[in-house]
Each structure stands twice: as C-alpha cells, then as structure tokens.
Design an enzyme around this catalytic site. Structure first.
Site, PDB file in Angstrom:
ATOM      1  N   GLY A 185     -12.151  -8.562  16.348  1.00 25.37           N
ATOM      2  CA  GLY A 185     -11.000  -9.154  15.643  1.00 25.37           C
ATOM      3  C   GLY A 185      -9.972  -8.154  15.082  1.00 25.37           C
ATOM      4  NE  ARG A 274     -13.336 -10.604   3.794  1.00 22.36           N
ATOM      5  CZ  ARG A 274     -13.953  -9.318   3.218  1.00 22.36           C
ATOM      6  NH1 ARG A 274     -14.172  -8.530   4.189  1.00 22.36           N
ATOM      7  NH2 ARG A 274     -14.261  -9.169   2.120  1.00 22.36           N
ATOM      8  CB  ALA A 322      -3.858  -9.634   0.592  1.00 18.18           C
ATOM      9  CG  HIS A 446      23.069   1.061  17.196  1.00 16.24           C
ATOM     10  ND1 HIS A 446      22.330   0.733  18.223  1.00 16.24           N
ATOM     11  CD2 HIS A 446      23.615   2.444  17.783  1.00 16.24           C
ATOM     12  CE1 HIS A 446      22.260   1.778  19.197  1.00 16.24           C
ATOM     13  NE2 HIS A 446      23.366   2.721  19.094  1.00 16.24           N
TER      14      HIS A 446
END
Length: 469
Positions: A185, A274, A322, A446
């Site tokens: 992951g 988790r 978060a 740019h």
C-alpha cells in the site's frame, strides 16, 4: 499534572493532539471556548512525529542520495558518494521538532491548556486522566475524541527489533542491506522506495493482485516500473506466513503461486493497515456506538450518539488521512461553538509519495460510471510539457473526469512529479463547481507543471494545443 481530591471542571475537552485534535482545539478556542487537550504522547500525534512528516523527510533525503550518484543522460558523473545515515536521522528529527514545537506554540498562543496523560471515560461528562504517577478527574461540557490509529500487528509477525512497524522503519540507525516489506500500500511503497533509493535491496510482498490498490492500474504501473529500475522485487498475490529471527536478520516465509518461498533480510517491515485507537478509552462506560471494526459512528456534524461527545479522524469512517481529520476537527469545534457547520466536502485528495508521485481526488473514471454519470476522461501527458521535460521527468499524466453534458469537473488523477501539489487545483475545481472551460480559460504560468491541468481541460473541450486529438 495537577492532582486533587475534586474534579477539575472543563468547558471543551479534546482527547488527542494530532492533526485532528490540535486543529479542533485551536478552532474551538477561536470560537470562544475554554479548551483543554489531553495527549498521552507527543504533540502532533502520529503524523508529525512518526508518520507523514518524518516519512516525507526520509523520502526527500533518499532522493538527494539517489541524485548524488549522477545522471549519465545529463552528462553528470560522480564518484565515491556516501551517506551518513546518522546525519539523515538527525536532520529528519530537526524537521519533526520544528513542527511539533510550532504546534505547541500555537496551542499556547490560543490559550489552549495541554495535559499529558491517558484518558479513560467514566461517564458522558467525566474522564480520568492518568500518567505514570497520578490520576486526575475532569468534568467537561463537550468532548472531541481524536485518538487516531495504530499499525495492525500480524499474529505471525510480532513487532521486535527486527520485525518493524512504520515507526521502527523510520528510526533505523543504519541503512539496511536487505529489507522485506509486507504490504504494497502507500506506506509500504513509500518506505520501500526510500530505502531502495539509499541502496537497500528491497522485496515487497503484496497479498492482492497489484500494489497501490486504491489507484488505477495505469498509475500504479508507472510506480512498479520505477521500483523495478531501482532493483526492487515485487511479489503479488503473496501470503506472508511467518518469520524466523536471528541476531543479525530475519528469514521471511511466504506463499506465492502455490509454492512456499523464503527471503532473507536484515529487517522485515509490516505495513498491512491501521486500526482505530478506541479500545482502551472506556467508551463502553458512556454507551458510544461503534462498528465491529472499532470505528465510532457519527452524524454529519461529527457528533456521536451521545450528544455532547464528538469524534473525528481515523476513529470514524472514511480514509485515515491527516487532512480529513483536520477538516472534521474544525467542523466539530464550530458545532460546539454554536455554528451550523457540517461535513459537506465533495472530494478528499489522496496522495502517495512514490516515484513518480500519485494523486487522486473525486471520482476516477470507473467510479464515476458506477455512480451513474456519463463521463469523459481527458488525459494530458507530462511528456508534452516543457517543464516536465526540463526536469527529465516526462513519464506520467494528468486525467480529468468530467460530465459530458456540461463539462463539470468531478474527479482527477495525476501520476508524475509534484502530483501531490498539483492535485489541489483539481480539488478546488471540484469543490467550486468549475467546468473544464473555467480551467482552460485560467492563464497558467509558463513553463510550469501547472500548465498540464489547463492542457487536460483543453483536451476535454476538444481543443488541445500541444497534443493531437
């Protein structure tokens, strides 16, 4: 901790001082509340101390080390490159200290009281806060629970000096020669990439058919290609079985393609997800409703079934990010302060600091179709952007997902350098209800990577300048 025979009366109690908790505390104070935060560890929580911030510092240092070896394509050759890993860790620690110190200062400036200790609920208006020596009872009018999450420990891979969670991997004292990562992951991929950049021989074992399962295959394919160029071995559909530890290393056994295999390494890093920190708070004393996975049920104002107690972040439904926790913290604090705030975001960005970086916000093409939208997917390659080529980073793309009938932007995916920064403009477009015409008519400087967003919008309108239809 102040200890006494009588309860200390509080207005608003925040449990946890991570990105959700400290933001909630500050916003609550801004609405006129008298706020106390209780934190059992360090201010800043997992993110600032052992997660988002130190991992990104380590990744940046690893890129510096990788670039120091030169690039023959650019005519740059170097010799005798070395890494003083103790200095890398020292610098990483200084970044963490600056941010956690800054958060402590912000809490103080907003007159938020900080208490060290662990919280245990007695009833809907009372907690006990305990440290190593003392216990103190506090009563409160409102409470925001923001206790975050912790790594899942596999029964056959108990954490030790050689079997690491993400915290252990971030705090190694030396660069390992060999590292096995269980779980492909975002955490496993990020830390695996970092150590590969430092020269570690990395093996990633992933149980699913592909790494980075939350991203489209054409995005993860770019990351896999780059990982393999760094010498990383990726084994998918692999079931980790167990580990034998020695003083100097580990032997990890796994099953893949019907065969039992083993791989030796200095360490094994376990990153398989988790779990919410809700199991040791005494929430059953209050009757707070939770799912079978330990997540707290909330309404659209972050309120639990107990009307004066709110919950935010990794302990409620949604991605454990978060920035989601911070958003929810503001909502909860404002509701307690009397404002009519609700969770009403249209999209949450997700980012992987892989190589190249990946970012997604809103719907991807498959999700949009499953939701019943008739959509167009308009892609512009980094290879057609001058800034990307001047960075020698032409691999990647930006894709906009838009409704066909009106050009409304409902999603976007980016694979390429600085995708983590570029995704914010797409997120803004979604939240603001912008169309591809709005993006296409916005002048972008740019040469910048930001022009790629404008160019993708022009593709969606059928009027691309720098690629052919």
């Amino acid at each position: 901790m102040v200890v006494g025979d009588f309860p200390v009366e509080l207005d608003t109690l925040v449990v946890g001082a991570g990105p959700g908790g400290y933001v909630a505390a500050i916003r609550a104070a801004q609405t006129g509340q008298k706020v106390t935060v209780v934190e059992k560890g360090n201010v800043g929580g997992v993110c600032l101390n052992v997660g988002c911030i130190p991992s990104k510092a380590l990744i940046e240092a690893s890129h510096k080390a990788e670039h120091a070896h030169g690039d023959e394509t650019l005519g740059i050759k170097t010799e005798n490159v070395s890494v003083d890993f103790s200095k890398v860790q020292e610098w990483k620690g200084s970044v963490v200290n600056k941010l956690t110190g800054g958060v402590s200062g912000l809490l103080k400036a907003n007159k938020v009281d900080l208490v060290q200790g662990e919280v245990y609920f007695v009833d809907k208006n009372t907690v006990k806060v305990m440290d190593d020596k003392n216990s103190q009872t506090y009563t409160f009018k409102h409470c925001i629970i923001a206790t975050g999450s912790r790594p899942i420990e596999l029964p056959s891979f108990k954490y030790s000096d050689r079997v690491l969670d993400s915290t252990g991997a971030l705090n190694l004292k030396e660069i390992p020669k060999k590292l096995v990562v269980i779980g492909g992951g975002y955490v496993g991929t990020e830390l695996g990439t970092a150590y590969a950049n430092f020269g570690t021989e990395v093996t990633i074992l992933e149980g699913l058919k592909d790494i980075l399962g939350g991203f489209e295959k054409n995005m993860s394919a770019l990351v896999k290609k780059k990982l393999k160029s760094k010498g990383v071995t990726i084994v998918t559909e692999a079931m980790a079985k167990g580990v034998e530890e020695t003083k100097d290393g580990v032997k990890v056994s796994y099953e893949a393609n019907g065969k039992e295999e083993t791989v030796d390494a200095d360490y094994v890093l376990v990153t398989v997800g988790r779990k919410p920190n809700t199991d040791e708070l005494g929430l059953e004393q209050v009757g707070i409703e939770m799912t079978d996975k330990g997540l707290i049920n909330i309404d659209d104002q972050c309120r639990t079934n107990v009307d004066n107690i709110f919950a935010i972040g990794d302990i409620v439904a949604g991605p454990p990010l978060a920035h989601k926790a911070s958003y929810e913290g503001k909502v909860a604090a404002e509701v307690i302060g009397g404002e009519n705030s609700v969770i009403d975001y249209l999209a949450i960005p997700a980012v992987v600091f892989s190589d190249p970086e990946l970012a997604t916000v809103g719907y991807n093409e498959e999700e949009a179709k499953e939701a019943g939208y008739d959509v167009a997917a308009s892609k512009f390659p980094f290879a057609a952007n001058g800034r990307a080529l001047s960075l020698n980073a032409g691999e990647g793309f930006l894709k906009l997902i838009t409704r066909k009938n009106d050009g409304l932007i409902i999603g976007g995916q980016i694979a390429g350098p600085n995708a983590s920064d570029m995704v914010a403009e797409v997120g803004l477009a979604i939240e603001a209800g912008m169309t591809v015409e709005d993006l296409a008519l916005t002048i972008h400087a740019h040469p910048t990577l930001g022009e790629i967003t404008m160019e993708a919008a022009e593709v969606a309108m059928g009027t691309p300048i720098h690629i052919t239809k």
